[in-house]
Design a protein around this motif. Structure first.
Motif, short mmCIF file in Angstrom:
data_model
loop_
_atom_site.label_atom_id
_atom_site.label_comp_id
_atom_site.label_asym_id
_atom_site.label_seq_id
_atom_site.Cartn_x
_atom_site.Cartn_y
_atom_site.Cartn_z
N TYR A 60 31.15 61.62 -48.09
CA TYR A 60 32.37 61.35 -47.33
C TYR A 60 32.06 60.62 -46.02
CZ TYR A 60 35.00 64.68 -50.20
OH TYR A 60 35.62 65.33 -51.24
N SER A 61 32.99 59.79 -45.61
CA SER A 61 33.05 59.20 -44.26
C SER A 61 31.79 58.48 -43.83
CB SER A 61 33.40 60.30 -43.25
OG SER A 61 34.61 60.92 -43.60
N LEU A 62 31.13 57.76 -44.72
CA LEU A 62 29.94 57.01 -44.36
C LEU A 62 30.24 55.53 -44.13
CD1 LEU A 62 27.28 58.57 -46.74
CD2 LEU A 62 27.63 59.05 -44.33
N GLY A 63 31.48 55.13 -44.33
CA GLY A 63 31.84 53.72 -44.14
C GLY A 63 31.06 52.82 -45.08
N TRP A 64 30.69 51.65 -44.59
CA TRP A 64 29.97 50.67 -45.42
C TRP A 64 28.57 51.15 -45.78
CZ3 TRP A 64 33.01 47.53 -47.69
CH2 TRP A 64 34.18 47.12 -47.06
N TYR A 65 28.09 52.12 -45.04
CA TYR A 65 26.77 52.70 -45.27
C TYR A 65 26.71 53.48 -46.59
CZ TYR A 65 22.61 55.47 -44.03
OH TYR A 65 21.39 56.08 -44.01
N ALA A 66 27.86 53.86 -47.11
CA ALA A 66 27.92 54.70 -48.31
C ALA A 66 27.37 54.00 -49.55
CB ALA A 66 29.35 55.16 -48.56
N GLY A 67 27.67 52.72 -49.71
CA GLY A 67 27.26 52.01 -50.93
C GLY A 67 25.77 52.08 -51.19
N GLY A 68 24.98 51.81 -50.16
CA GLY A 68 23.53 51.86 -50.30
C GLY A 68 23.04 53.26 -50.63
#
Length: 89
Positions: A60-68
């Motif tokens: 949750y709530s990682l923004g664009w960082y989530a995809g990686g």
């Protein structure tokens, strides 16, 4: 509520993969909005008709960082669990 686009994307990927849904062992999902319960991972699991025993990871709530992070976790699971079939979204 699971967005229609997410459900359509998951369905399309599984169809293109060409294997039965019943072979999926892991589900990794990320969501930009805040935490909700039950989580989007559980709702997607039910909407896709996956087994309740599928291992789930919800970010949750990682923004664009989530995809990686989703890709890194999927890679780690696939490499370290022989026979794992990972669906990451």
């Amino acid at each position: 509520m699971m967005p229609k686009l997410g459900m359509e994307a998951a369905t399309k990927v599984i169809e293109e993969w060409g294997q039965p849904k019943s072979t999926i062992t892991h589900l990794i999902l990320c969501s930009l909005p805040g935490v909700d319960m039950p989580g989007a991972d559980l709702r997607l699991l039910k909407m896709l008709g996956l087994r309740p025993s599928v291992n789930r990871v919800m970010l949750y709530s990682l923004g664009w960082y989530a995809g990686g992070n989703v890709l890194r976790i999927a890679k780690d699971i696939a490499e370290n669990n022989p026979g794992a079939q990972v669906h990451a979204e």
